[in-house]
Enzyme design. Structure first.
Site, PDB file in Angstrom:
ATOM      1  N   ARG A  48     -60.145  46.934  48.621  1.00  0.00           N
ATOM      2  CA  ARG A  48     -60.583  45.513  48.282  1.00  0.00           C
ATOM      3  C   ARG A  48     -61.304  45.233  49.502  1.00  0.00           C
ATOM      4  NH1 ARG A  48     -58.270  43.728  51.966  1.00  0.00           N
ATOM      5  NH2 ARG A  48     -59.591  41.803  52.044  1.00  0.00           N
ATOM      6  N   GLY A  49     -61.982  43.906  49.642  1.00  0.00           N
ATOM      7  CA  GLY A  49     -62.797  43.635  50.735  1.00  0.00           C
ATOM      8  C   GLY A  49     -64.488  44.063  50.477  1.00  0.00           C
ATOM      9  N   ALA A  50     -65.226  43.258  50.811  1.00  0.00           N
ATOM     10  CA  ALA A  50     -66.650  43.569  50.470  1.00  0.00           C
ATOM     11  C   ALA A  50     -66.936  44.958  51.019  1.00  0.00           C
ATOM     12  CB  ALA A  50     -67.603  42.583  50.778  1.00  0.00           C
ATOM     13  N   ARG A  84     -65.949  44.706  39.969  1.00  0.00           N
ATOM     14  CA  ARG A  84     -65.868  43.499  40.332  1.00  0.00           C
ATOM     15  C   ARG A  84     -66.998  42.986  40.662  1.00  0.00           C
ATOM     16  NH1 ARG A  84     -61.509  42.602  45.185  1.00  0.00           N
ATOM     17  NH2 ARG A  84     -61.298  40.667  44.283  1.00  0.00           N
ATOM     18  N   GLN A 190     -53.409  38.232  50.737  1.00  0.00           N
ATOM     19  CA  GLN A 190     -54.087  39.092  51.678  1.00  0.00           C
ATOM     20  C   GLN A 190     -54.069  38.738  52.827  1.00  0.00           C
ATOM     21  OE1 GLN A 190     -55.241  37.777  48.758  1.00  0.00           O
ATOM     22  NE2 GLN A 190     -57.077  39.122  47.817  1.00  0.00           N
ATOM     23  N   ASP A 231     -68.271  37.737  50.694  1.00  0.00           N
ATOM     24  CA  ASP A 231     -68.398  38.822  49.719  1.00  0.00           C
ATOM     25  C   ASP A 231     -69.861  38.809  49.148  1.00  0.00           C
ATOM     26  OD1 ASP A 231     -65.503  37.791  49.514  1.00  0.00           O
ATOM     27  OD2 ASP A 231     -66.010  40.012  48.633  1.00  0.00           O
ATOM     28  N   ASN A 241     -67.024  33.662  49.448  1.00  0.00           N
ATOM     29  CA  ASN A 241     -65.801  34.373  50.220  1.00  0.00           C
ATOM     30  C   ASN A 241     -64.496  33.830  49.549  1.00  0.00           C
ATOM     31  OD1 ASN A 241     -64.797  36.155  52.226  1.00  0.00           O
ATOM     32  ND2 ASN A 241     -63.807  34.219  53.059  1.00  0.00           N
ATOM     33  N   LYS A 242     -63.578  34.466  49.739  1.00  0.00           N
ATOM     34  CA  LYS A 242     -62.009  34.320  49.301  1.00  0.00           C
ATOM     35  C   LYS A 242     -61.936  32.862  48.992  1.00  0.00           C
ATOM     36  CE  LYS A 242     -59.642  36.565  48.151  1.00  0.00           C
ATOM     37  NZ  LYS A 242     -59.730  36.988  46.538  1.00  0.00           N
TER      38      LYS A 242
HETATM   39  O1  MRU Z   1     -60.295  39.673  46.566  1.00  0.00           O
HETATM   40  P1  MRU Z   1     -60.555  40.442  47.723  1.00  0.00           P
HETATM   41  O2  MRU Z   1     -59.137  40.661  48.714  1.00  0.00           O
HETATM   42  O3  MRU Z   1     -61.485  41.506  47.864  1.00  0.00           O
HETATM   43  O4  MRU Z   1     -61.522  39.252  48.771  1.00  0.00           O
HETATM   44  C1  MRU Z   1     -61.809  39.840  49.919  1.00  0.00           C
HETATM   45  C2  MRU Z   1     -62.544  38.789  50.687  1.00  0.00           C
HETATM   46  O5  MRU Z   1     -62.780  37.370  50.221  1.00  0.00           O
HETATM   47  C3  MRU Z   1     -63.150  38.837  52.100  1.00  0.00           C
HETATM   48  O6  MRU Z   1     -62.965  37.736  52.868  1.00  0.00           O
HETATM   49  C4  MRU Z   1     -64.437  39.392  52.109  1.00  0.00           C
HETATM   50  O7  MRU Z   1     -64.413  40.507  51.124  1.00  0.00           O
HETATM   51  C5  MRU Z   1     -65.130  39.850  53.230  1.00  0.00           C
HETATM   52  S1  MRU Z   1     -64.171  41.287  54.018  1.00  0.00           S
HETATM   53  C6  MRU Z   1     -64.563  41.754  55.301  1.00  0.00           C
END
Ligand code: MRU
Length: 339
Positions: A48-50, A84, A190, A231, A241-242
C-alpha cells in the site's frame, strides 16, 4: 530490506514484498509469482502507499508479460491497474511498463519496472532533504521540531525511506526531531501500526494520538508542522490523501501551523484538473463495523468508508516533490506569532 522488490530467478524472477497486514506483530515477506496474487495483495493492503503501488504496478506488468501470452498479460495488467483507484502511481506504473513491453517485449518491461523502482528510491532521498530544508526556512527559530503526521508515508509506503515520513527520518538523523505525533489513522491503523513501527526502528521519539485528538493538539500550540503524503495531486494543487487529511489541514490552518504535502512528481496528475475529479476509493462497511474480525457495531449496522479525502490547495502551505517546492503564496500558516 526493501518494502517491495524484484527477485531474479531461473524463469525470469518474481516480486517480494513486506506483508503490511500483519505488522507490527510480525515482519513477514510475501513471494508473488502471479499477477492475481499481486492484485489480491494490493486489495488487502498487504502492499500500500502511492509510491509502493507505482512500483507494484510496474513490477506486476513485468511478471505478467514474463509468464503469460500477450493478450492474457494485458488483461492481467488492466486488472492490476484497477485494483485501487485513487493513487495515480499504480496506473502510471502499469502504463510505463506496458509501453516498454509494446516497444521492446518482456525484457524492456522488466527494465522499465526496475527503473520505476530505482527512481522511487532516488525520489525519496531528494524529498527528504528538500522537505527538511524547507522546514528550516519556514521555522528558522526552531532548532528542534515537533511534527504531526497521518497514515504511513515511510519506507513501507515506498521502496525505501518514503515521502513525509522520509522527511521526519531526515530530521531525526540530523538531530532536529523533538517528537513525532502519529495520528492512528482509523479504520486500518496505518499510523498506529506502521508509522509507529518505523519510528521505533529509527529510535525516534513519538506518541500515537487518536485521530480525533489532532485538532485540539494543534490548537494547543504543541506542533510545529504537519507533514502528510499524497495519493494524487490535481493540476490545481488539490490533493487526495488518506481520510482525515482534510480535517488535519483545516485544524492546522486554524492554528497557523504549516501544512506540507510531500510526494514524488509521479503523484502529480496533470490530467486531473481539480480535486473533485479524483475518484475516491470506497472500501465498504466491514472495515469500520469490525476490527480484526471482531464486530464493534450492532449486527446489521452499515458504515461509510471513504479511504481518502481531498484537501483544497488553499489549505496547503507547500507541496514538496523530488524536483521542486510548490509554495502556496496566499497561505499565511507560517505566521507563528499569531499562535
Ligand atoms: O490506503 P493506503 O494505506 O494505501 O493510503 C496511503 C496514504 O494515504 C498515503 O498517505 C499516501 O499513499 C502517500 S504514501 C507516501
Amino acid at each position: 530490506m526493501r518494502t517491495i522488490d524484484w527477485v531474479p530467478g531461473a524463469g525470469g524472477g518474481h516480486i517480494r514484498l513486506v506483508d503490511q497486514t500483519v505488522l507490527p506483530a510480525e515482519l513477514v515477506e510475501l513471494d508473488i509469482h502471479r499477477p492475481d496474487q499481486l492484485v489480491d495483495a494490493i486489495r488487502r493492503l498487504a502492499v500500500r502507499g502511492a509510491p509502493a503501488l507505482g512500483v507494484a504496478g510496474a513490477l506486476g506488468v513485468a511478471l505478467a508479460v514474463q509468464d503469460l501470452p500477450a493478450e492474457r498479460a494485458r488483461a492481467a495488467a488492466a486488472e492490476l491497474r484497477a485494483a485501487r483507484p485513487t493513487a495515480v502511481n499504480l496506473a502510471l506504473g502499469v502504463d510505463t511498463a506496458l509501453a516498454a513491453f509494446d516497444s521492446g517485449g518482456a525484457p524492456a518491461a522488466l527494465e522499465a519496472a526496475l527503473a520505476v523502482r530505482d527512481e522511487d528510491i532516488a525520489a525519496s532521498k531528494a524529498m527528504a532533504s528538500r522537505g527538511a530544508d524547507l522546514l528550516t526556512q519556514l521555522l528558522p527559530d526552531r532548532p528542534r521540531l515537533t511534527v504531526m503526521t497521518l497514515c504511513n508515508t515511510g519506507a513501507l509506503a515506498a521502496v525505501e525511506h518514503g515521502t513525509a515520513l522520509g522527511v521526519v527520518e531526515r530530521l531525526h538523523l540530523d538531530g532536529r526531531l523533538e517528537r513525532a505525533l502519529v495520528c492512528e489513522t482509523r479504520p486500518l491503523l496505518q499510523g498506529a501500526r506502521l508509522t509507529a513501527w518505523e519510528l521505533a526502528r529509527m529510535g525516534a521519539r513519538y506518541d500515537v494520538i487518536v485521530d480525533s485528538a489532532a485538532a485540539t493538539t494543534l490548537a494547543g500550540g504543541a506542533v510545529d508542522a504537519v507533514l502528510v503524503g499524497a495519493d494524487r495531486i490535481a493540476a490545481n494543487g488539490d490533493t487526495a490523501n488518506k481520510i482525515g487529511t482534510f480535517s488535519l489541514a483545516l485544524a492546522a490552518r486554524h492554528a497557523y501551523v504549516p501544512f506540507l504535502v510531500v510526494a514524488p512528481e509521479t503523484t502529480v496528475d496533470a490530467d486531473t484538473p481539480h480535486g473533485d475529479a479524483i475518484e475516491i476509493e470506497d472500501r465498504g462497511s466491514d472495515e469500520v463495523c469490525s476490527f480484526r474480525g471482531v464486530r464493534t457495531t450492532p449486527e446489521g449496522a452499515t458504515a461509510l468508508n471513504p479511504a481518502f479525502d481531498v484537501t483544497p490547495a488553499e489549505l496547503i502551505t507547500a507541496i514538496v516533490t523530488d524536483q521542486r517546492v510548490i509554495a502556496n503564496s496566499g497561505d499565511h500558516s507560517t505566521e507563528q506569532e499569531k499562535r
